[in-house]
Design a protein around this motif. Structure first.
Motif, PDB file in Angstrom:
ATOM      1  N   PHE A 285      97.545 -38.367  70.209  1.00 37.25           N
ATOM      2  CA  PHE A 285      96.489 -39.156  69.561  1.00 37.25           C
ATOM      3  C   PHE A 285      96.070 -40.308  70.485  1.00 37.25           C
ATOM      4  CE2 PHE A 285      95.176 -42.770  66.929  1.00 37.25           C
ATOM      5  CZ  PHE A 285      94.191 -42.197  66.140  1.00 37.25           C
ATOM      6  N   ASN A 286      97.066 -41.032  71.016  1.00 36.58           N
ATOM      7  CA  ASN A 286      96.753 -42.169  71.888  1.00 36.58           C
ATOM      8  C   ASN A 286      96.061 -41.715  73.164  1.00 36.58           C
ATOM      9  OD1 ASN A 286      97.763 -44.077  70.121  1.00 36.58           O
ATOM     10  ND2 ASN A 286      99.848 -43.881  70.909  1.00 36.58           N
ATOM     11  N   ARG A 287      96.489 -40.581  73.692  1.00 34.98           N
ATOM     12  CA  ARG A 287      95.870 -40.048  74.907  1.00 34.98           C
ATOM     13  C   ARG A 287      94.399 -39.690  74.637  1.00 34.98           C
ATOM     14  NH1 ARG A 287      94.766 -35.830  77.761  1.00 34.98           N
ATOM     15  NH2 ARG A 287      95.141 -34.266  76.166  1.00 34.98           N
ATOM     16  N   ARG A 288      94.148 -39.065  73.510  1.00 30.17           N
ATOM     17  CA  ARG A 288      92.768 -38.676  73.152  1.00 30.17           C
ATOM     18  C   ARG A 288      91.892 -39.911  72.918  1.00 30.17           C
ATOM     19  NH1 ARG A 288      91.373 -33.137  73.653  1.00 30.17           N
ATOM     20  NH2 ARG A 288      93.221 -31.930  73.222  1.00 30.17           N
ATOM     21  N   MET A 289      92.463 -40.947  72.275  1.00 29.43           N
ATOM     22  CA  MET A 289      91.683 -42.152  71.982  1.00 29.43           C
ATOM     23  C   MET A 289      91.370 -42.939  73.262  1.00 29.43           C
ATOM     24  SD  MET A 289      90.724 -42.251  68.899  1.00 29.43           S
ATOM     25  CE  MET A 289      90.273 -43.899  68.353  1.00 29.43           C
ATOM     26  N   ALA A 290      92.116 -42.662  74.334  1.00 26.50           N
ATOM     27  CA  ALA A 290      91.851 -43.341  75.606  1.00 26.50           C
ATOM     28  C   ALA A 290      90.805 -42.565  76.410  1.00 26.50           C
ATOM     29  CB  ALA A 290      93.149 -43.470  76.399  1.00 26.50           C
ATOM     30  N   ASP A 291      90.308 -41.460  75.864  1.00 23.89           N
ATOM     31  CA  ASP A 291      89.328 -40.642  76.582  1.00 23.89           C
ATOM     32  C   ASP A 291      88.205 -40.233  75.611  1.00 23.89           C
ATOM     33  OD1 ASP A 291      87.947 -38.847  78.211  1.00 23.89           O
ATOM     34  OD2 ASP A 291      89.422 -37.236  77.957  1.00 23.89           O
ATOM     35  N   LEU A 292      87.377 -41.238  75.259  1.00 24.93           N
ATOM     36  CA  LEU A 292      86.329 -40.973  74.260  1.00 24.93           C
ATOM     37  C   LEU A 292      85.295 -39.980  74.790  1.00 24.93           C
ATOM     38  CD1 LEU A 292      85.805 -44.537  72.716  1.00 24.93           C
ATOM     39  CD2 LEU A 292      87.415 -42.729  72.066  1.00 24.93           C
ATOM     40  N   GLY A 293      85.089 -39.975  76.118  1.00 28.58           N
ATOM     41  CA  GLY A 293      84.158 -39.014  76.722  1.00 28.58           C
ATOM     42  C   GLY A 293      84.628 -37.587  76.456  1.00 28.58           C
ATOM     43  N   GLY A 294      85.937 -37.388  76.545  1.00 32.80           N
ATOM     44  CA  GLY A 294      86.524 -36.068  76.285  1.00 32.80           C
ATOM     45  C   GLY A 294      86.279 -35.658  74.830  1.00 32.80           C
ATOM     46  N   LEU A 295      86.408 -36.621  73.919  1.00 33.51           N
ATOM     47  CA  LEU A 295      86.179 -36.312  72.495  1.00 33.51           C
ATOM     48  C   LEU A 295      84.708 -35.962  72.274  1.00 33.51           C
ATOM     49  CD1 LEU A 295      88.329 -39.086  70.736  1.00 33.51           C
ATOM     50  CD2 LEU A 295      88.833 -36.653  70.908  1.00 33.51           C
TER      51      LEU A 295
END
Ligand code: TYM
Length: 323
Positions: A285-295
């Motif tokens: 979750f933390n890794r994904r939230m640090a990469d909003l472009g990826g989301l």
């Protein structure tokens, strides 16, 4: 092939009730080869409550990150933001015109708040028809949800049947799917876990924050440590059982009934189950939230796939109506 569809509002980071009641069961169904699936973030519904753009955007990312952290595979699922598919608002209008006003006044989501009508916006009133549009726009067969959404599903089935009856066969009439064990996860105070009640557990929180919440907010009785205790009336046990599963839940129930095992021990075991049991998901979750472009990239891919289906179903509806 059965089509599975469900959504989560972006009013905050998904809590334990959302995860156990909807996200986890939906992902299991989505990863079954017998199904195809549409899973989305209901950010238009959230506008009935959240009026701050930055907050709404942040919450939408948090919901996306939660789905992905729990293992959603976007190569097998159409995963999108509701607001990226504007076709849904057009369909919601049509459905509104086929559903009795009186029935909408009976929706719990509206009725619960109707004592203070000055706080109710028109969006909240027609909320069930936007939800029906979410489902009918994709010809969904099954909708995995928690118990609190069953009335909305009933309205969805009802409006689909009314439309089909009046205009000829147009919509797939969907079925709800609930799991008895997780359809109603209690909050820290024993009432239904819900963002608006402030009684949620956020499994993505840091362990120290989780510890504080569990120790301070979960209510227990004053039975002394050495005395037997009743697990069935204890929120701490209900939450533990919902997370750890039947076998471990029964083991804790026996310890409580035997005496010599206190509420403090039960809280400690609950905390450990959450901290250790969801460690991978928390990191992801933390890794994904640090990469909003990826989301954003994941969600745009899904939006394009969703719009293809949405526009073809909407064409079918427009033709039936006579446009
Ligand atoms: P929402 O965002 O309030 O909740 C998302 C999902 O989580 C389930 N849930 C719970 N399950 C068990 N115990 C709880 N304490 C608990 N709290 C929430 C909900 O039942 C739901 O399945 N209107 C919907 C979102 C929505 C939707 C849709 C769902 C919009 N369009 C189309 C399905 C299909 C809602 O507000 O859920």
């Amino acid at each position: 092939m059965a089509r599975i569809l469900t959504g989560i509002q972006s009013t905050g980071t998904p809590h334990l009730g959302n995860l156990l009641g909807a996200i986890r069961p939906a992902i299991e169904l989505a990863h079954d080869d017998a199904n195809d699936s549409f899973l989305f973030i209901a950010d238009l519904h959230s506008l009935t409550q959240v009026k701050n753009g930055a907050e709404l955007r942040h919450n939408t990312y948090a919901v996306a990150a939660a789905w992905l952290a729990f293992g959603l595979d976007t190569s097998r699922t159409v995963f999108y933001r509701q607001s990226d598919v504007p076709e849904v608002t057009e369909l919601a209008w049509y459905l509104n015109c086929f559903f009795p006003y009186q029935r909408l006044t009976l929706a719990h989501s509206f009725k619960d708040k109707s004592a203070r009508l000055e706080d109710v916006n028109g969006g909240l009133f027609s909320y069930p028809m936007l939800m029906a549009a979410d489902i009918l726009l994709y010809d969904a067969d099954y909708v995995p949800v928690g118990k609190d959404q069953l009335q909305h599903l009933e309205m969805t089935r009802d409006v689909a049947a009314r439309f089909n009856h009046r205009m000829g066969d147009t919509f797939v009439v969907p079925q709800e799917m609930t799991r008895t064990e997780t359809m109603l996860i209690p909050g820290l105070d024993g009432a239904k876990m819900s963002k608006s009640k402030g009684n949620t557990l956020n499994v993505f929180d840091e362990p120290s924050a989780l510890k504080k919440r569990i120790n301070r907010e979960i209510t227990t009785d004053t039975t002394p440590l050495e005395d037997p205790k009743d697990p069935d009336s204890a929120v701490v046990w209900k939450l533990y059982q919902a997370i750890a599963g039947e076998a471990k839940g029964q083991a804790m129930a026996e310890k409580l009934r035997a005496g010599g095992y206190g509420w403090g021990h039960a809280k400690k075991d609950l905390l450990e189950t959450i901290v250790d049991g969801y460690a991978t998901e928390r990191d992801e979750f933390n890794r994904r939230m640090a990469d909003l472009g990826g989301l954003d990239a994941e969600l745009s891919k899904g939006a394009a796939q969703a719009r293809e289906v949405a526009s073809s179903v909407l064409d079918r509806v427009r033709t039936k109506i006579g446009y």
